[in-house]
Enzyme design. Structure first.
Site, PDB file in Angstrom:
ATOM      1  N   PHE A  52       3.398   2.430  -8.635  1.00 48.29           N
ATOM      2  CA  PHE A  52       2.633   3.306  -7.774  1.00 48.29           C
ATOM      3  C   PHE A  52       1.940   2.521  -6.677  1.00 48.29           C
ATOM      4  CE2 PHE A  52       2.744   5.511 -11.871  1.00 48.29           C
ATOM      5  CZ  PHE A  52       3.310   6.708 -11.464  1.00 48.29           C
ATOM      6  N   HIS A  53       1.827   3.130  -5.516  1.00 47.43           N
ATOM      7  CA  HIS A  53       1.058   2.546  -4.432  1.00 47.43           C
ATOM      8  C   HIS A  53      -0.421   2.764  -4.731  1.00 47.43           C
ATOM      9  CE1 HIS A  53       4.614   1.976  -1.994  1.00 47.43           C
ATOM     10  NE2 HIS A  53       4.987   3.199  -2.325  1.00 47.43           N
ATOM     11  N   ALA A  54      -1.230   1.804  -4.360  1.00 47.07           N
ATOM     12  CA  ALA A  54      -2.669   1.936  -4.588  1.00 47.07           C
ATOM     13  C   ALA A  54      -3.202   3.123  -3.774  1.00 47.07           C
ATOM     14  CB  ALA A  54      -3.384   0.664  -4.189  1.00 47.07           C
ATOM     15  N   THR A  97       4.131   8.141  -1.261  1.00 41.82           N
ATOM     16  CA  THR A  97       2.921   8.204  -0.433  1.00 41.82           C
ATOM     17  C   THR A  97       3.192   8.025   1.053  1.00 41.82           C
ATOM     18  OG1 THR A  97       2.522   5.850  -0.794  1.00 41.82           O
ATOM     19  CG2 THR A  97       1.419   7.399  -2.291  1.00 41.82           C
TER      20      THR A  97
END
Length: 121
Positions: A52-54, A97
């Site tokens: 996952f992207h932050a 995202t």
């Protein structure tokens, strides 16, 4: 860490049970030789990561004691600084995202243009 260790033990029990055992040659990582608590946790620390992207690390809100940026993406207490990335998202999106981040960047550009025009008048 206790939950990680317990999870590793559960996965090992599942892999050791039939019918999965019949189609498994051996444990790849960390390997059967890594049986101690410390070895399992060391392996976890070495290989843990996220796909996952932050997101959500710069909370948006009206008061600086409870947030990082305001509704116009301005960092509380720092003149001329905005945050225009996924860190202002309140939750991780269910999809990639990229598109929501581009949308946020477009909105940030609109806000900056709007304030620039107002200052010029």
């Amino acid at each position: 860490m206790a939950e990680i260790y317990e999870g590793a033990q559960i996965v090992r029990r599942i892999a050791a049970a039939q019918p999965l055992l019949a189609v498994t040659a051996s444990e790849l990582l960390p390997g059967a030789e890594h049986a101690s608590d410390a070895a399992i946790l060391d392996d976890f620390r070495a290989r843990a990561g996220s796909v996952f992207h932050a997101c959500g690390t710069c909370v948006m809100g009206s008061h600086s004691s409870q947030s990082v940026v305001d509704a116009r993406l301005r960092v509380h207490g720092v003149a001329g600084l905005r945050v225009a990335d996924a860190s202002v998202f309140p939750n991780v999106t269910s999809g990639n995202t990229n598109a929501p981040t581009i949308m946020l960047a477009e909105k940030a550009a609109d806000l900056i243009r709007e304030e620039s025009r107002a200052a010029a008048v």
